[in-house]
Scaffold this motif. Structure first.
Motif, mmCIF file in Angstrom:
data_model
loop_
_atom_site.group_PDB
_atom_site.id
_atom_site.type_symbol
_atom_site.label_atom_id
_atom_site.label_comp_id
_atom_site.label_asym_id
_atom_site.label_seq_id
_atom_site.Cartn_x
_atom_site.Cartn_y
_atom_site.Cartn_z
ATOM 1 N N TYR A 67 0.805 -1.215 -0.029
ATOM 2 C CA TYR A 67 -0.048 0.002 0.047
ATOM 3 C C TYR A 67 0.898 1.367 -0.065
ATOM 4 C CZ TYR A 67 -4.195 -2.642 0.473
ATOM 5 O OH TYR A 67 -5.277 -3.358 0.440
ATOM 6 N N THR A 68 1.871 1.285 0.859
ATOM 7 C CA THR A 68 2.660 2.408 0.651
ATOM 8 C C THR A 68 3.565 2.769 -0.548
ATOM 9 O OG1 THR A 68 3.528 1.773 3.169
ATOM 10 C CG2 THR A 68 4.472 3.479 2.165
ATOM 11 N N GLN A 69 3.900 1.608 -1.206
ATOM 12 C CA GLN A 69 4.462 1.681 -2.621
ATOM 13 C C GLN A 69 3.591 2.314 -3.606
ATOM 14 O OE1 GLN A 69 6.147 -1.962 -2.937
ATOM 15 N NE2 GLN A 69 8.143 -1.385 -2.298
ATOM 16 N N TYR A 72 2.687 6.098 -4.043
ATOM 17 C CA TYR A 72 3.481 6.719 -5.042
ATOM 18 C C TYR A 72 3.292 6.433 -6.276
ATOM 19 C CZ TYR A 72 6.466 7.681 -0.991
ATOM 20 O OH TYR A 72 7.071 8.309 0.101
ATOM 21 N N SER A 105 3.322 14.274 -2.621
ATOM 22 C CA SER A 105 3.475 13.229 -1.565
ATOM 23 C C SER A 105 3.321 13.725 -0.249
ATOM 24 C CB SER A 105 5.079 12.908 -1.769
ATOM 25 O OG SER A 105 5.144 11.491 -0.834
ATOM 26 N N VAL A 115 0.067 9.910 3.737
ATOM 27 C CA VAL A 115 0.201 8.507 3.767
ATOM 28 C C VAL A 115 -0.738 7.801 4.401
ATOM 29 C CG1 VAL A 115 2.902 8.877 4.422
ATOM 30 C CG2 VAL A 115 1.045 9.237 6.222
ATOM 31 N N LYS A 125 1.982 14.029 5.828
ATOM 32 C CA LYS A 125 3.363 14.179 6.154
ATOM 33 C C LYS A 125 3.674 15.526 6.521
ATOM 34 C CE LYS A 125 5.139 10.695 2.900
ATOM 35 N NZ LYS A 125 5.861 10.613 1.510
ATOM 36 N N THR A 146 -1.009 11.861 12.250
ATOM 37 C CA THR A 146 -1.109 10.598 11.586
ATOM 38 C C THR A 146 -1.737 9.699 12.756
ATOM 39 O OG1 THR A 146 1.162 9.949 12.195
ATOM 40 C CG2 THR A 146 0.790 10.661 9.947
ATOM 41 N N ARG A 169 -0.087 -2.619 8.585
ATOM 42 C CA ARG A 169 0.590 -3.006 7.400
ATOM 43 C C ARG A 169 -0.170 -3.856 6.385
ATOM 44 N NH1 ARG A 169 6.622 -5.216 7.447
ATOM 45 N NH2 ARG A 169 6.809 -3.175 8.357
#
Lengths: 394, 162
Positions: free
Chosen positions: A60-62, A65, A156, A159, A164, A288, A293
């Motif tokens: 999910y994090t990748q 992007y 970006s 998150v 961020k 946040t 994960r």
């Protein structure tokens, strides 16, 4: 650009994919009778990259992007839609301050996108002075975005579980100062687009779309709102910070190109008001919350209002750290039908203006569409898609 | 059409051509699958804050008039042939500037099923500008570095194998 004769007195004028008007590849064919366009077709897909399938091989994090790079103009809304959907699946909610900052950056992005559009549309109309002025002023908001996030494009900010970046007092003052300057300039632009004789000649009564047509053709965003369609996700289904900071809808009844100019410029004024309000009442607290994960299995839909209209994300999770399916439906794709149907009857010279009137974004709308035969269910693997792509474009 | 002159005259002609090319290169821009981020930054370099035209650089619509191809994004399957066609249509000598991380390696889209690869995999590239997207200053630096390298050496003709 060359013309090929078909039938008697009729020509097909192919434009693109590399052409001086738009900076992105798209192929158009206009059938003309003399000067008047009688038919139009569009071929897309030059920037189809396979992002939806690519997201399935990333966690999910990748994937976040990757989603930001669906479109370089409205990267923040893509990431916001993806983050909101994933948070819904994970059963978490970002803190109020994070939600407000999401909306703040979203509005700054809308300012940059609309000013960019104003310049490009003026350029298509041969009004390069306005193009240069609006892009000069756009640098002000680019500086604000860079100061806030560290990058001019692809900020970006999001998150999963929050944002961020934080807004400190110095940035707050800089944003307020920039917004004051831009508001003054926007009033100047509104004066230009409503009084300048050359621009009025190119826009008034060109590409007229009635409210009924807008509903029938599925027009959304400022294109639809210029035809009196009262639809805006920020108002209809508020997300992120828009629950606390309501948006006033901007519509116009005329439905022509000039109305699309006016609606976008008035939306700028609304964005300035909203930015001031968010900065004045920025909630305090964390940026946040902790996000797991592995996202629990399930499926969800998330909708946000991109500068061009409603952006739709469908996310399906299978309980692992990678999404099982991500489906993106972008606003530009919905508005193409309006261009193809409105073009006949106008002059060929009006086509660049009508095309840019919907603010097309090709990198957004080049998606693979497979009309599914309901009797068979099929799962496309990476290799299948690659093979399909090679065969299709052969 | 190649002019054949006596060696000293030919040398002088080449010097004049290089002088003209370096002072006013005409640029064409093609997006072969980029996310648009680099394209708007290229457009921003033409506008008053950065003003690329002060170097004599002019953005051109037709490949047949262009000296430099500024290319953005990874190369997708569909735009690959078009990119080659644009490159073939440009008159010799021609130069390619690849702008953005995607143009260098495929960037975030590396390995996506519809992506052939970087621009360098399809056509020869003379200058790379890294960044996602690169700042306008970086794009200007890349183009100016290319022009300075032209001053030093006479450009050798290139062609693409297909």
């Amino acid at each position: 650009m060359d013309a090929q004769q078909i039938g008697k007195g009729k020509f097909v004028v192919p434009i693109g994919p590399q052409h001086p008007a738009l900076k992105e590849p798209g192929h158009f064919e206009f059938t003309v009778d003399g000067e008047i366009v009688t038919g139009a077709s569009v071929r897309l897909g030059y920037v189809h990259r396979g992002i939806e399938k690519g997201a399935e091989n990333r966690n999910y994090t990748q994937a976040m992007y990757l989603m930001e790079r669906v479109c370089g103009i409205c990267s923040h809304v893509h990431a916001t839609a993806f983050a909101l959907g994933t948070e819904k699946l994970a059963g978490i909610t970002a803190p109020p301050r994070a939600q407000a900052i999401r909306s703040l950056v979203g509005e700054l992005e809308r300012i940059h996108s609309h000013l960019l559009w104003l310049g490009v549309a003026a350029h298509e109309g041969g009004f390069d002075t306005l193009f240069m002025y609006s892009w000069r002023d756009r640098e002000v908001v680019m500086d604000l975005l860079e100061g806030l996030t560290g990058n001019r494009v692809n900020y970006s900010v999001n998150v999963i579980g929050g944002v961020k970046v934080d807004v400190d007092d110095a940035q707050r003052d800089a944003i307020l100062k920039g917004v004051d300057f831009l508001e003054e300039r926007t009033h100047h632009y509104i004066k230009i687009i409503t009084t300048d004789e050359t621009l009025l000649g190119r826009t008034v009564g060109v590409g007229v779309m009635t409210k009924e047509q807008a509903i029938e053709l599925g027009a959304i965003g400022p294109t639809g709102r210029a035809s009196g369609l009262e639809r805006d996700v920020r108002v209809d289904a508020p997300y992120a910070g828009y629950k606390d900071f309501p948006v006033r809808l901007v519509t116009d009844e005329a439905g022509d190109l000039q109305a699309r100019f006016v609606v976008r410029m008035k939306e700028l004024l609304e964005s300035y008001r909203l930015i001031r309000e968010i900065l004045d009442h920025l909630p305090t607290g964390d940026l946040t919350v902790r996000a797991p994960r592995r996202i629990p299995a399930g499926e969800t839909v998330s909708r946000v209002e991109a500068p061009r209209g409603e952006l739709f994300y469908y996310i399906k999770s299978n309980g692992t750290d990678m999404p099982e399916r991500v489906k993106i439906r972008t606003p530009s794709l919905c508005n193409w039908a309006s261009v193809i149907n409105l073009a006949p009857g106008y002059k060929l010279a009006d086509m660049p203006m009508i095309l840019s009137g919907i603010d097309p974004c090709f990198s957004c709308n080049d998606r693979l569409i497979k009309v599914n035969d309901r009797s068979v269910s099929q799962v496309w693997t990476w290799e299948d898609l690659r093979q399909h792509g090679i065969e299709y474009y052969r | 059409m190649e002019m054949k002159l006596d060696p000293p005259w030919q040398r002088a002609l080449e010097q004049i051509k290089t002088w003209a090319r370096v002072n006013s290169p005409w640029v064409i821009h093609y997006n072969s699958g980029s996310c648009n981020g680099c394209d708007i930054e290229i457009l921003a370099t033409l506008t008053p804050r950065y003003d690329l035209e002060r170097f004599g650089i002019k953005l051109q619509g037709s490949p047949r008039h262009a000296d430099v191809l500024i290319c953005t994004g990874p190369v997708s399957l569909q735009s690959r042939d078009r990119l080659l066609r644009i490159y073939e249509q440009m008159p010799e000598p021609k130069f390619v500037v690849a702008v953005g991380s995607c143009g260098i390696s495929g960037g975030a889209f590396q390995g996506c099923y519809n992506v052939v690869g970087s621009i360098g995999d399809v056509i020869p590239v003379d200058a790379y500008v890294p960044g996602c997207p690169p700042r306008p200053e970086a794009i200007i630096h890349g183009v100016v570095a290319l022009l300075q390298s032209l001053q030093k050496k006479d450009a050798a003709p290139q062609s693409v194998e297909e």
